[in-house]
Design an enzyme around this catalytic site. Sequence first.
Site, short mmCIF file in Angstrom:
data_model
loop_
_atom_site.label_atom_id
_atom_site.label_comp_id
_atom_site.label_asym_id
_atom_site.label_seq_id
_atom_site.Cartn_x
_atom_site.Cartn_y
_atom_site.Cartn_z
N LYS A 11 -2.04 0.15 4.72
CA LYS A 11 -1.07 0.32 3.64
C LYS A 11 -0.38 -1.00 3.36
CE LYS A 11 2.94 -0.13 6.00
NZ LYS A 11 3.98 -1.13 5.73
N GLY A 101 -1.42 -0.51 10.89
CA GLY A 101 -2.71 -0.35 11.53
C GLY A 101 -2.70 0.66 12.66
N ASP A 136 5.77 5.83 10.32
CA ASP A 136 4.74 5.60 9.31
C ASP A 136 3.59 6.60 9.38
OD1 ASP A 136 5.93 3.48 8.02
OD2 ASP A 136 4.81 1.93 9.10
#
Length: 285
Positions: A11, A101, A136
């Site tokens: 992202k 990641g 996230d």
Amino acid sequence: MDAYRIKAYAKVNLGLDVVRRLPNGYHQVKMVMQSVELHDELTVEPAPEGIFLTTDAGNLPTGKDNLICKAARLMLDKYGISQGLRVHLHKNIPIAAGMAGGSTDAAAVMKGINRIFCLGLSVPQLMEDGVNIGADVPYCILGGTALAEGIGEKLTPLAPLPPCHILIVKPDISVSTKYVYEHLDAQDVTNHPDIDGMVEAILAGSLPGITDRMQNVLETVTVSAYPVINDIKAKMLGLGAEGSLMSGSGPTVFGIFQSLAAAQRAFDQFRREYPSEQVFLTTAV
């Protein structure tokens, strides 16, 4: 089910604002998140017992503190799965880069467990579990274009980004997210991104309306420590990017190009001038 292969998309943050520091030490944020085609690949399969993680990324720890292992343990325990899990990670997303990641790998293994053990969990249910792994992770389960609020777990899906090309450059440095947030004084931030205006531009399908509002308040900390971030941003703009920004807490920089030809020229230029950097040309998912 036998082995299941799944992509874990990186992202970028099109806009990132920190509203305030919360009493529990977390930060209240307001940001626009965007998945990109750059991805890791995970192979997930049942094992008789235990959780085993292997990877082709030699510098990535594979013990119980890896978010993949934490996510696997949470799912196996919560849903009473008596078997274990074997995961192999093929790593493409730069490590410690501000591109989620680790979170996207955790999200992928949760989706994989849901699939191979036939749990039948919905995306909202997986997102609810994911917040226990990291702020996230719920977004990485959802993917696409989204407005994130709270500590990042309150998500509103948005219309897809207009067609564009995204150049990603990760300098040969690593940045600690913890360090950046600890050194950010939210009360001192006076120039806040126009996140609401960006959301309106996304709904209108206006790429200039999006790129004109690209701003990340965490740059106030990271760029002062690593000026190369500003150097890369300026070079991207000089090579034709409509906008350029640091993603997350950095140090990755991305640029949005409307023209594929300009994006390809910029990609080639960065590959020549920054041979030790990780350079990718990709698109929005």
